[in-house]
Structures are given as C-alpha cells and as structure tokens.
Scaffold this motif. Structure first.
Motif, PDB file in Angstrom:
ATOM      1  N   ARG A  14       0.907  -1.285   0.178  1.00  0.00           N
ATOM      2  CA  ARG A  14       0.333   0.237  -0.200  1.00  0.00           C
ATOM      3  C   ARG A  14       0.816   1.092  -0.393  1.00  0.00           C
ATOM      4  N   LEU A  15       1.407   1.561   0.795  1.00  0.00           N
ATOM      5  CA  LEU A  15       2.838   2.692   1.105  1.00  0.00           C
ATOM      6  C   LEU A  15       3.232   3.085  -0.562  1.00  0.00           C
ATOM      7  N   ARG A  16       3.492   1.213  -1.484  1.00  0.00           N
ATOM      8  CA  ARG A  16       4.874   1.827  -2.770  1.00  0.00           C
ATOM      9  C   ARG A  16       3.937   1.940  -3.219  1.00  0.00           C
ATOM     10  N   GLY A  17       2.342   1.647  -3.426  1.00  0.00           N
ATOM     11  CA  GLY A  17       1.187   2.098  -4.512  1.00  0.00           C
ATOM     12  C   GLY A  17       1.239   3.807  -4.416  1.00  0.00           C
ATOM     13  N   LYS A  18       1.468   4.596  -3.790  1.00  0.00           N
ATOM     14  CA  LYS A  18       0.779   6.037  -2.669  1.00  0.00           C
ATOM     15  C   LYS A  18       2.177   6.937  -3.057  1.00  0.00           C
ATOM     16  N   GLU A 221      19.242  20.353  -0.817  1.00  0.00           N
ATOM     17  CA  GLU A 221      18.466  20.964   0.425  1.00  0.00           C
ATOM     18  C   GLU A 221      17.718  19.402   0.876  1.00  0.00           C
ATOM     19  N   ALA A 222      18.696  18.629   0.814  1.00  0.00           N
ATOM     20  CA  ALA A 222      17.446  16.880   0.769  1.00  0.00           C
ATOM     21  C   ALA A 222      17.139  16.842   1.292  1.00  0.00           C
ATOM     22  N   ALA A 223      15.753  15.934   1.671  1.00  0.00           N
ATOM     23  CA  ALA A 223      15.024  15.541   2.684  1.00  0.00           C
ATOM     24  C   ALA A 223      15.607  14.694   3.351  1.00  0.00           C
ATOM     25  N   VAL A 224      15.155  15.151   5.146  1.00  0.00           N
ATOM     26  CA  VAL A 224      16.429  13.809   6.198  1.00  0.00           C
ATOM     27  C   VAL A 224      15.485  13.396   6.602  1.00  0.00           C
ATOM     28  N   CYS A 225      15.287  11.873   6.851  1.00  0.00           N
ATOM     29  CA  CYS A 225      14.271  10.492   7.733  1.00  0.00           C
ATOM     30  C   CYS A 225      14.937  10.507   8.669  1.00  0.00           C
ATOM     31  N   PHE A 226      14.650  10.539   9.964  1.00  0.00           N
ATOM     32  CA  PHE A 226      15.447  10.139  10.804  1.00  0.00           C
ATOM     33  C   PHE A 226      14.537   9.306  11.661  1.00  0.00           C
ATOM     34  N   TYR A 236      12.950  -3.277   4.452  1.00  0.00           N
ATOM     35  CA  TYR A 236      11.759  -2.867   3.186  1.00  0.00           C
ATOM     36  C   TYR A 236      10.647  -1.754   4.163  1.00  0.00           C
ATOM     37  N   VAL A 237       9.917  -1.848   5.169  1.00  0.00           N
ATOM     38  CA  VAL A 237       9.036  -1.224   5.210  1.00  0.00           C
ATOM     39  C   VAL A 237       9.587   0.652   5.373  1.00  0.00           C
ATOM     40  N   ASP A 238      10.397  -0.157   6.125  1.00  0.00           N
ATOM     41  CA  ASP A 238      11.063   1.306   6.759  1.00  0.00           C
ATOM     42  C   ASP A 238      11.284   1.954   5.485  1.00  0.00           C
ATOM     43  N   MET A 239      12.483   1.683   4.660  1.00  0.00           N
ATOM     44  CA  MET A 239      13.058   2.405   3.597  1.00  0.00           C
ATOM     45  C   MET A 239      11.543   2.703   2.918  1.00  0.00           C
ATOM     46  N   LEU A 240      10.686   2.027   2.624  1.00  0.00           N
ATOM     47  CA  LEU A 240       9.417   2.905   2.318  1.00  0.00           C
ATOM     48  C   LEU A 240       8.694   3.749   3.025  1.00  0.00           C
ATOM     49  N   ARG A 241       8.651   4.143   3.774  1.00  0.00           N
ATOM     50  CA  ARG A 241       8.171   4.877   5.078  1.00  0.00           C
ATOM     51  C   ARG A 241       9.264   6.315   4.660  1.00  0.00           C
ATOM     52  N   ALA A 242      10.487   5.930   4.987  1.00  0.00           N
ATOM     53  CA  ALA A 242      11.747   6.593   4.576  1.00  0.00           C
ATOM     54  C   ALA A 242      11.553   7.502   3.431  1.00  0.00           C
ATOM     55  N   LEU A 243      11.332   6.881   2.237  1.00  0.00           N
ATOM     56  CA  LEU A 243      10.636   7.526   0.722  1.00  0.00           C
ATOM     57  C   LEU A 243       9.496   8.025   0.874  1.00  0.00           C
ATOM     58  N   ARG A 244       9.111   8.056   1.921  1.00  0.00           N
ATOM     59  CA  ARG A 244       6.974   8.697   1.728  1.00  0.00           C
ATOM     60  C   ARG A 244       7.870  10.108   2.235  1.00  0.00           C
TER      61      ARG A 244
END
Length: 255
Positions: A14-18, A221-226, A236-244
């Motif tokens: 679902r995350l990937r599809g969004k 001005e890169a986005a940053v995900c901590f 993999y799901v954590d990677m998708l959350r970071a990409l979000r």
C-alpha cells in the motif's frame, strides 16, 4: 508466513502504491549496529555483521524501487578513534563485503557500479586493493550505483577539493573565473560522478547528519528521515516510510 508478516507485506504494498516520487540518490547513515549488539549481550562484531546483511538487502530494494544511487556511510574519519579490536573487525568486514560484491550475481544482473568515496591514503594496501579490484570489475555498469563511504569526512572532502582547485589555479590550468559550484562538484569524490543527494536516512533515532555529504546533500536541500530501528533491524517497510518523507516534500514543492 506469520500474520504479522502478511500484514506488513500488505502495508508495504500500500505504501509503495502511494509513492509518486522516487529519489535518484539516497544516502544512508547506518547507525545502531553497536547498540543492537549490546542490547542482546553480543559483541560489536555481531551488530556490524548483521548491519552488513541489511546493506546487502538494499541491493534488491534499489531494483524494486528504482533508486539509482545509494551511498552508505560505512566508516567516518572520526571512527579511527574507536577501539583497536573493533577497527580490526570492521577492516575484515569491509574486505568480505567488497569480495562479495565482486562476485555477487545481483551486481552483474542489475548492472550495479560499485565505488568507494573517502580518503584512500588512510586505508591499508590490502583493503585498498580489493576495493579497487571491485571498482574495476564493475566500472562499465551504469544502471545502478552503490557508493561506499570509508575514511570519509564531509569537511575534509571540501578542504581537499579546495586545495586541489587552488593548486590548479596556481599552475594556470583553471582560471579563477571558471570556479563554479559545478567545477567544485566535478573535483570532489576522486572524480566519481554522482548526482545531488535527494534523501538522507539515519537509523537508530539519532537526529544528526554527522558531516555526511554536506556539499551534495545540504546544497541540494535534501529531505532527511530519522527513523527508530537500528540498522540491523531496518526493513523494506522502513525504507518505504523514509521514501514517503521524500515523496511528501516533493509533493509540497510541486503543489
């Protein structure tokens, strides 16, 4: 497959599809290996080895997600102050990692170009040789790119580049009028070409970027995900959350 695994797979799909925007270049600060090991009563080498397993998974994720460049912050210049035993463990891990990359069928099937960025003068001949052999073996690959930062410090990189350009100005090969951001970029990273960083990911919930690729990331001005998971626990799901995080930023900019 457990109910949790099924639910996670559904959530990931679902995350990937969004996701409407996929970054071209993701830089990852692989933090938490030592904390992960300590929390389980194991030595640091245990955490580093499991962290290396996570890094290998990223080779598959790049292809699935279409991320063309990934840069791993494997070892900083400050890390040379770590205990000798841990440095020996990491040295062997780097030797093993580059040896695997040179023979990993995914590297050839997916045409992954492997390079190292950092101060090569700080590495011993044994490690430098296997790194350079891997670079030569993958130099003609141009579909995906994995950059591994070893003996790397962002400020050191900028200072070294400035010295290189000053020397070129003094010998007349570069006129001052031609010094531009593009010229600085071209003279960084030992001539290794990489696009600006779109997204920095840091694991283990430590909220700092630790002098990692400041010219390529901050300048863009890169986005940053901590994120909370340690690197060995990163999924993999954590990677998708970071990409979000990146996707949301790009959506805001285009709104």
């Amino acid at each position: 497959m457990s109910i949790r695994s099924v639910a996670e797979a559904v959530y990931a799909k679902r995350l990937r599809g969004k996701l409407s925007h996929i970054p071209s270049h993701v830089a990852i600060i692989q933090d938490g290996n030592r904390r992960f090991a300590k929390s389980r009563g194991m030595d640091t080498g245990y955490g580093h080895r499991l962290g290396a397993d996570t890094s290998e998974k990223v080779l598959d994720w790049m292809g699935e997600l279409g991320i063309r460049h990934v840069t791993f912050f494997a070892f900083s210049t400050e890390n040379f102050r770590r205990p000798e035993e841990e440095k020996v463990e990491l040295h062997q891990l780097f030797m093993d990692t580059f040896s695997k990359l040179m023979t990993d069928e995914r590297v050839y099937r997916n045409e992954i170009n492997v390079t190292m960025i950092g101060d090569r003068s700080l590495l011993d001949d044994e490690l430098l040789q296997i790194i350079e052999e891997t670079e030569v073996a993958t130099k003609d690959h141009s579909r995906f790119f994995v950059h591994i930062a070893i003996a790397y410090g962002g400020r050191n990189e900028i200072v070294a580049t400035a010295k290189k350009i000053v020397a070129a100005v003094r010998d007349g090969s570069i006129p001052v009028s031609q010094i531009t951001p593009e010229l600085v970029t071209k003279n960084m990273y030992q001539g290794i070409s990489m696009p600006p960083v779109d997204l920095i990911i840091r694991t283990a919930n430590d909220r700092r970027t630790s002098n990692f690729l400041p010219w390529m990331a901050n300048g863009n001005e890169a986005a940053v995900c901590f994120c909370t998971p340690t690197w060995p626990e990163f999924r993999y799901v954590d990677m998708l959350r970071a990409l979000r995080v990146y996707d949301e930023r790009m959506s805001e900019l285009s709104a």
